[in-house]
Design a protein around this motif. Structure first.
Motif, PDB file in Angstrom:
ATOM      1  N   GLY A 149       0.800  -1.214   0.000  1.00 39.18           N
ATOM      2  CA  GLY A 149       0.000   0.000   0.000  1.00 39.18           C
ATOM      3  C   GLY A 149       0.835   1.269   0.000  1.00 39.18           C
ATOM      4  N   GLN A 150       0.127   2.380  -0.160  1.00 42.40           N
ATOM      5  CA  GLN A 150       0.782   3.675  -0.321  1.00 42.40           C
ATOM      6  C   GLN A 150       1.517   4.129   0.935  1.00 42.40           C
ATOM      7  OE1 GLN A 150      -1.517   6.713  -2.340  1.00 42.40           O
ATOM      8  NE2 GLN A 150      -0.601   8.318  -1.090  1.00 42.40           N
ATOM      9  N   ARG A 151       0.985   3.830   2.101  1.00 42.53           N
ATOM     10  CA  ARG A 151       1.608   4.338   3.326  1.00 42.53           C
ATOM     11  C   ARG A 151       2.998   3.755   3.542  1.00 42.53           C
ATOM     12  NH1 ARG A 151      -3.504   4.488   7.593  1.00 42.53           N
ATOM     13  NH2 ARG A 151      -4.749   5.992   6.408  1.00 42.53           N
ATOM     14  N   GLN A 152       3.175   2.464   3.267  1.00 39.09           N
ATOM     15  CA  GLN A 152       4.501   1.860   3.383  1.00 39.09           C
ATOM     16  C   GLN A 152       5.464   2.477   2.367  1.00 39.09           C
ATOM     17  OE1 GLN A 152       5.615  -0.374   5.582  1.00 39.09           O
ATOM     18  NE2 GLN A 152       3.672  -0.586   6.653  1.00 39.09           N
ATOM     19  N   PHE A 153       4.959   2.716   1.164  1.00 39.65           N
ATOM     20  CA  PHE A 153       5.776   3.335   0.115  1.00 39.65           C
ATOM     21  C   PHE A 153       6.196   4.737   0.547  1.00 39.65           C
ATOM     22  CE2 PHE A 153       5.940   5.740  -3.989  1.00 39.65           C
ATOM     23  CZ  PHE A 153       7.029   5.088  -4.535  1.00 39.65           C
ATOM     24  N   GLU A 154       5.270   5.495   1.128  1.00 41.33           N
ATOM     25  CA  GLU A 154       5.596   6.837   1.607  1.00 41.33           C
ATOM     26  C   GLU A 154       6.696   6.792   2.666  1.00 41.33           C
ATOM     27  OE1 GLU A 154       1.114   8.786   1.037  1.00 41.33           O
ATOM     28  OE2 GLU A 154       1.915   8.344   3.039  1.00 41.33           O
ATOM     29  N   GLY A 155       6.628   5.801   3.559  1.00 43.34           N
ATOM     30  CA  GLY A 155       7.648   5.685   4.599  1.00 43.34           C
ATOM     31  C   GLY A 155       9.039   5.478   4.022  1.00 43.34           C
ATOM     32  N   ILE A 156       9.146   4.618   3.019  1.00 41.65           N
ATOM     33  CA  ILE A 156      10.448   4.383   2.378  1.00 41.65           C
ATOM     34  C   ILE A 156      10.933   5.647   1.672  1.00 41.65           C
ATOM     35  CG2 ILE A 156      11.616   3.079   0.553  1.00 41.65           C
ATOM     36  CD1 ILE A 156       9.785   0.732   1.213  1.00 41.65           C
ATOM     37  N   ILE A 157      10.033   6.332   0.990  1.00 42.24           N
ATOM     38  CA  ILE A 157      10.409   7.548   0.269  1.00 42.24           C
ATOM     39  C   ILE A 157      10.890   8.622   1.244  1.00 42.24           C
ATOM     40  CG2 ILE A 157       9.509   9.453  -1.109  1.00 42.24           C
ATOM     41  CD1 ILE A 157      10.015   6.910  -2.703  1.00 42.24           C
ATOM     42  N   ILE A 158      10.254   8.745   2.407  1.00 42.40           N
ATOM     43  CA  ILE A 158      10.676   9.737   3.402  1.00 42.40           C
ATOM     44  C   ILE A 158      12.091   9.435   3.895  1.00 42.40           C
ATOM     45  CG2 ILE A 158      10.235  10.576   5.741  1.00 42.40           C
ATOM     46  CD1 ILE A 158       7.233  10.331   5.099  1.00 42.40           C
ATOM     47  N   VAL A 159      12.383   8.158   4.128  1.00 36.47           N
ATOM     48  CA  VAL A 159      13.738   7.775   4.540  1.00 36.47           C
ATOM     49  C   VAL A 159      14.755   8.160   3.467  1.00 36.47           C
ATOM     50  CG1 VAL A 159      15.256   5.824   5.044  1.00 36.47           C
ATOM     51  CG2 VAL A 159      12.984   5.924   6.072  1.00 36.47           C
ATOM     52  N   LEU A 160      14.421   7.877   2.205  1.00 36.01           N
ATOM     53  CA  LEU A 160      15.327   8.243   1.113  1.00 36.01           C
ATOM     54  C   LEU A 160      15.483   9.760   0.997  1.00 36.01           C
ATOM     55  CD1 LEU A 160      14.195   5.671  -1.617  1.00 36.01           C
ATOM     56  CD2 LEU A 160      16.372   5.702  -0.378  1.00 36.01           C
ATOM     57  N   LEU A 161      14.417  10.496   1.268  1.00 36.30           N
ATOM     58  CA  LEU A 161      14.492  11.952   1.223  1.00 36.30           C
ATOM     59  C   LEU A 161      15.449  12.483   2.290  1.00 36.30           C
ATOM     60  CD1 LEU A 161      13.525  14.601   0.000  1.00 36.30           C
ATOM     61  CD2 LEU A 161      11.538  14.526   1.514  1.00 36.30           C
ATOM     62  N   VAL A 162      15.435  11.875   3.454  1.00 31.80           N
ATOM     63  CA  VAL A 162      16.372  12.265   4.511  1.00 31.80           C
ATOM     64  C   VAL A 162      17.820  11.993   4.069  1.00 31.80           C
ATOM     65  CG1 VAL A 162      17.153  11.747   6.854  1.00 31.80           C
ATOM     66  CG2 VAL A 162      14.703  11.945   6.377  1.00 31.80           C
ATOM     67  N   ILE A 163      18.051  10.824   3.457  1.00 33.49           N
ATOM     68  CA  ILE A 163      19.393  10.490   2.965  1.00 33.49           C
ATOM     69  C   ILE A 163      19.834  11.478   1.894  1.00 33.49           C
ATOM     70  CG2 ILE A 163      20.752   8.746   1.721  1.00 33.49           C
ATOM     71  CD1 ILE A 163      18.964   6.618   3.035  1.00 33.49           C
ATOM     72  N   ILE A 164      18.916  11.824   0.996  1.00 35.60           N
ATOM     73  CA  ILE A 164      19.230  12.802  -0.052  1.00 35.60           C
ATOM     74  C   ILE A 164      19.628  14.136   0.568  1.00 35.60           C
ATOM     75  CG2 ILE A 164      18.215  14.167  -1.925  1.00 35.60           C
ATOM     76  CD1 ILE A 164      16.400  11.672  -2.458  1.00 35.60           C
ATOM     77  N   SER A 165      18.867  14.576   1.556  1.00 34.34           N
ATOM     78  CA  SER A 165      19.141  15.866   2.203  1.00 34.34           C
ATOM     79  C   SER A 165      20.525  15.882   2.836  1.00 34.34           C
ATOM     80  CB  SER A 165      18.070  16.161   3.260  1.00 34.34           C
ATOM     81  OG  SER A 165      16.778  16.161   2.686  1.00 34.34           O
ATOM     82  N   ILE A 166      20.849  14.826   3.559  1.00 34.35           N
ATOM     83  CA  ILE A 166      22.169  14.742   4.191  1.00 34.35           C
ATOM     84  C   ILE A 166      23.266  14.704   3.128  1.00 34.35           C
ATOM     85  CG2 ILE A 166      23.688  13.298   5.610  1.00 34.35           C
ATOM     86  CD1 ILE A 166      21.149  12.385   7.105  1.00 34.35           C
TER      87      ILE A 166
END
Length: 416
Positions: A149-166
């Motif tokens: 589902g979408q919520r699990q996908f959103e969680g992974i994307i948020i983690v990747l966004l944090v990595i991108i920011s760093i």
């Protein structure tokens, strides 16, 4: 029951936080994809702080249009492509889909190429092989959405966004920007035709047409009960607004940070007009650790954004043509052009910048219909855009079209 619905999303800390960490963060990935890296690094290395104002203006526009897109999905229960598909004739739908699909292909090209460059920088993986690895990894990410589902996908994307920011901001700790230069970069101006070309590329990399199409779909899927009561709808709209502001502020900070890093570190250094050259200069001046962190951020950017791009392409096709192709099938087909380009030896950084210019020409086709729909009382009811929002949108569309017209003139008169 009504009181429970009113209290649940915004009065409970968990519920409020849960609502905020939603669709806008998935859409925000499109704003920190490898195309942004190429355009922003090239801009900072070539022109210093000159074009900071372009990124600032583009990010404000992005907040505006992503909020409008999400609100359209929440209020109407239909995505932007679905609205357009219902209004166009068959021929118009096909023509409109063709340009939107071209934009989606340009997006996918940038994301796969960027991920391949990251794998080359980290592990010396040949670019065509790296592109294939990125494609396979993106299939794995998309399978999460299909199965969980979408919520699990959103969680992974948020983690990747944090990595991108760093990854993209870490270098600023060792090489902070010049405050006077940053302030000077807030004054709107250009410096020759090449700066206009880069500005168009930066605009195309920041205001992303496929993210505009996709966000309305993400928002309606995430909040299927938004229209259950008028109070619930108002709450979801308010939460969506905050969601967009937080997600796009983070994406904007990353974009501006990339330009500032290039301006403070790469100015005057030869070879920094490519991502590989910029990475080499970062390693030389800031150390190998920052170089690795930067490359990891680039890899996370490629993996996340190509998954989001494939999702957007499927949304566009389904809404306009009423054709539903499995995400995995679409991912495999859309991977082919990028692999071909990497295999024939096209300069990857140039391919990234050109792809962003293509995106910039697709922006009005997404923005103008969005503006008309969200301004319509018939479509949006009491939640139609207010006068200030409508005027701001008109100014944004006008600026984007004017910049693209200037770019066309410079290109065809031989000045670019």
């Amino acid at each position: 029951m009504l009181d429970t619905l009113k209290a649940k999303p915004l009065r409970r800390p968990r519920g409020g936080l849960f609502l905020l960490l939603g669709p806008a963060f998935v859409a925000a990935i499109a704003y920190v994809d490898p195309g942004n890296v190429a355009a922003n690094l090239t801009s900072g290395a070539s022109f210093g702080y000159l074009l900071v104002w372009v990124l600032l203006a583009a990010n404000l526009m992005a907040m505006l249009v992503q909020y409008q897109s999400a609100k359209l999905g929440v209020v109407t229960g239909k995505s932007l492509p679905e609205h357009l598909g219902a209004r166009f004739t068959t021929r118009s739908r096909r023509l409109y889909w063709a340009q939107a699909e071209l934009v989606a292909m340009a997006t996918d090209l940038a994301e796969v190429v960027g991920g391949a460059i990251a794998l080359y920088l980290l592990f010396q993986v040949p670019l065509p092989v790296g592109g294939l690895i990125v494609g396979i990894a993106s299939m794995a990410l998309l399978s999460v959405q299909n199965r969980r589902g979408q919520r699990q996908f959103e969680g992974i994307i948020i983690v990747l966004l944090v990595i991108i920011s760093i990854g993209f901001l870490a270098g600023l700790v060792l090489s902070p920007p010049d405050p006077a230069g940053v302030l000077g970069g807030l004054v709107p101006r250009f410096q020759g035709a090449n700066s206009v070309l880069l500005a168009a590329g930066m605009l195309g990399a920041t205001v992303m047409p496929h993210a505009i199409y996709l966000h309305s779909q993400l928002a309606k899927d995430r909040h299927p009960d938004a229209r259950s009561t008028p109070e619930r709808l108002r709450q979801i709209i308010k939460a969506t607004r905050v969601d967009v502001i937080i997600a796009l502020l983070l994406a904007g900070a990353v974009n501006i940070g990339m330009l500032l890093l290039a301006a403070s570190t790469l100015g005057g250094i030869s070879g920094t007009d490519t991502i590989e050259g910029a990475h080499a200069a970062i390693v030389e001046h800031l150390g190998p650790v920052i170089g690795v962190v930067f490359a990891v951020g680039l890899l996370a950017s490629g993996l996340a954004s190509t998954s989001v791009g494939a999702h957007a392409g499927a949304t566009i096709m389904n809404g306009l043509l009423h054709i539903r192709i499995p995400l995995m099938t679409r991912r495999m087909v859309s991977l082919i052009p990028a692999i071909i380009l990497l295999s024939v030896g096209v300069d990857p950084t140039w391919a990234l910048i050109v792809s962003q210019i293509v995106l910039s020409f697709g922006i009005p086709f997404a923005l103008i219909p969005l503006l008309r729909l969200t301004s319509s009382r018939e479509v949006m009811g009491e939640h139609r855009d207010g006068l200030a929002l409508r005027l701001s949108s008109l100014v944004s569309v006008g600026l984007i079209i004017a910049l693209n017209a200037l770019l066309l003139w410079l290109t065809f008169t031989g000045h670019a």
